[in-house]
Design a protein around this motif. Structure first.
Motif: not given
Length: 647
Positions: A423-436, A541-549
């Motif tokens: 909940x904390x790692x995926x929801x608050x950290x990492x990269x945003x997976x939506x514009x909102x 593969x290029x820089x890390x994106x949200x789709x890779x997480x």
């Protein structure tokens, strides 16, 4: 200030003020300064009977603390379309009903307050029914389940009062019921109270209603209202019925263990943030019932000291759960109104835009994970101590149940860590997976203030549980008959009747010192060498994106595989072929759904049967007056024939 804003401010301040007053009254009752009040003219027949003893005072204080936070938080939260007169009027009524339930001193008063609590909470759950269709369905489930539970409580308590000759709790305590009748009363009330507490398999309403309610109402329900189900079990089983038969309490313990494991499993695979928190409530109430059941078993065996320790652990977990679940639900509400979504798969990257909410949710996640220095760690440690020192047991059933309870607590602790890391790692950290999520901004100050109050309480309970533990232990001792205090000490918790000690403050300081030392060592080593900056190797593969997480779904997938036989996920693959050839695939769509297995196996068939009855009933109501007159004629004729035969 506009009228809606003024209304939100008045209701919020009033709710918070009443919550603070309730905390003071509850603490005073726990210290022995209770009160009693009889108003014979308010309700017909029995009137209103109120009395606040230490057990009721504990639950009044807990509900009052949650209400104080919800009142402050609701000032800013209500601006999101929830500042209408009806919703604002219902919130204080809901809080008042919850405060009156532990203060009721008669069956009639208790049932009226319980129903008032159910009705006001149901109307608050439906507050946003015009915005989302799911709210109406959640309200339907909640309304049906809570009133079926109320019927079970009604039958049990009225049967008890009828044989006692009075509805006052004093008369119920002095009544002598036959063991079979006492068991009927206990089982009936256990069903109703377990349904309110969200205990599996009576939990189906909870993960539906709590997510769809406004977030400060979700906090009141999940951190305040469900506790009253535990209060009812302890009040009726241990107090009014005097402990009853020994087999009652292994049943309670078993229900708690099943509920704890099932609830955290469902939370671990959920990608809806508020639904995850709802299932976490089922888990934590299950842990509380493990302690209540163990206390009843030890008391039946004559071990009052261990009974007091187990019940103190359960009641302390009630306090801890109220604190961290209030914080988590209010933080989830902050996320919802900043992004418009509860889907963890669509979140991420909230830390830059919502740093305060992120930090506070992290505190709540640590408290809920049963890791030091979290609040739940202390109460679960006490619970494990009571169970471990209960061995060797006095019977075969206990020899099986106690190790299973220890295993259930250990399993839920591990799964809760995975759940809140997700909940904390995926929801608050990492990269945003939506514009909102990328555009999210921090919540209003009043919402942050409410969350901050809950966060301070979580920290206090984690590092200084002795602030509340002596009072909680005294309440548990009063219920179980334990003569000695449960724990001693100020900095170090020393169990008074068995070997065991723990210092949460020193443990927290040691962990903090270790983190600081490690960070200092890394900085010192880095200062000796020249720094150089280089891009991380990305395998081309290029820089890390949200789709890779990891998403929440993919993070939980290994756990889901381990518990496939319990969860029974449903897979669906849609393959679209190209028009030119059936051998060419244009697209593949894969969906995996993990339904609530208990709901699917137990409730869905019942719902289908009821729906079939409803459809059959429509055939009788065709709108024909002649047919309705015929129904009346045949009914009267049948009654007359029956009377003639019986004579």
């Amino acid at each position: 200030m506009s009228p809606p804003e003024r209304r939100s401010l008045v209701v919020g301040v009033g709710t918070a003020g009443s919550g603070v007053a309730a905390v003071v009254a509850g603490v005073a009752a726990m210290a022995g300064s209770g009160f009693s009040l009889v108003l014979p003219w308010v309700l017909p027949l029995a009137g209103v009977r109120l009395a606040l003893d230490p057990l009721g005072g504990l639950f009044v204080a807990v509900v009052g603390g949650v209400a104080a936070v919800a009142g402050v938080y609701g000032i800013g939260y209500s601006g999101h379309g929830l500042n209408g007169r009806a919703v604002q009027a219902l919130l204080p009524g809901f809080v008042a009903a919850m405060l009156l339930v532990p203060a009721a001193d008669g069956v009639g008063t208790f049932l009226v307050c319980w129903e008032l609590m159910a009705v006001t909470s149901l109307l608050l759950v439906l507050a946003e029914h015009r915005r989302r269709s799911e709210v109406g369905e959640a309200g339907l489930w909640y309304g049906v389940m809570t009133h079926l539970g109320f019927v079970a409580i009604l039958v049990g308590l009225l049967t008890f009062a009828a044989h006692a000759g009075s509805d006052s709790f004093a008369a119920l305590r002095s009544a002598h019921l036959a063991p079979a009748l006492a068991s009927v009363v206990f089982v009936a009330t256990l069903v109703g109270f377990a349904a309110k507490a969200g205990i599996a398999p009576l939990h189906a309403w909870l993960p539906r209603a709590h997510p769809e309610a406004p977030s400060h109402v979700s906090a009141l329900m999940s951190a305040g209202m469900v506790n009253l189900g535990v209060y009812g079990i302890v009040r009726v089983g241990a107090d009014l019925l005097g402990g009853g038969s020994r087999w009652w309490w292994p049943l309670v313990l078993l229900l708690g263990a099943v509920s704890a494991v099932y609830g955290i499993l469902q939370a671990a695979i959920s990608s809806d943030l508020k639904r995850l928190l709802g299932y976490s409530t089922t888990e934590n109430m299950g842990l509380v019932l493990i302690g209540v059941g163990a206390a009843g078993m030890f008391a039946a065996d004559g071990n009052r000291a261990l009974a007091g320790l187990a019940l103190a652990a359960a009641l302390l977990h009630v306090v801890n759960h109220a604190a961290f679940k209030t914080l988590l639900f209010t933080a989830a509400g902050s996320v919802l109104h900043a992004t418009g979504t509860r889907d963890l798969d669509a979140l991420g990257g909230l830390r830059p835009g919502m740093p305060v909410t992120t930090a506070l949710f992290g505190m709540g996640a640590l408290a809920a994970s049963a890791l030091p220095p979290g609040a739940a760690f202390v109460s679960e440690w006490l619970l494990l101590q009571s169970l471990v020192h209960g061995l060797p047991p006095s019977g075969v059933g206990t020899a099986i149940l106690l190790p299973l309870a220890v295993a259930a607590i250990a399993l839920t602790a591990g799964l809760s860590v995975a759940t809140f890391v997700k909940a904390f790692g995926v929801g608050f950290l990492a990269k945003p997976r939506s514009e909102a999520a990328a555009r999210a901004t921090e919540s209003p100050r009043t919402m942050l203030a409410g969350m901050g109050l809950a966060g301070l309480v979580c920290v206090l309970l984690a590092v200084a549980p002795m602030v509340v533990l002596p009072g909680v232990g005294a309440v548990a001792g009063g219920v179980t008959g334990a003569a000695d205090p449960v724990v001693r000490g100020a900095i170090t918790l020393e169990l008074s009747t068995v070997a065991g000690s723990l210092s949460p403050l020193l443990l927290a300081l040691a962990l903090l010192a270790g983190v600081v030392a490690a960070a200092g060592a890394v900085r010192a080593v880095g200062a000796r060498h020249a720094r150089r900056t280089a891009r991380l190797w990305d395998c081309g593969g290029g820089p890390l994106t949200a789709r890779m997480e990891y998403t929440a779904t993919s993070f939980a997938e290994p756990l889901q595989r381990v518990f496939d036989n319990v969860l029974e996920p449903e897979d669906d693959v849609d393959v679209t072929h190209a028009r030119e050839s059936a051998y060419l695939v244009e697209s593949v769509e894969y969906r995996r759904r993990v339904p609530d297995r208990i709901e699917r196996r137990l409730y869905r068939p019942v719902v289908a049967v009821v729906a079939a009855w409803g459809r059959a009933g429509r055939l009788l109501a065709t709108g024909s007056v002649h047919r309705y007159l015929g129904y009346g004629f045949y009914a009267v004729t049948g009654v007359l024939i029956l009377l003639a035969v019986t004579r």
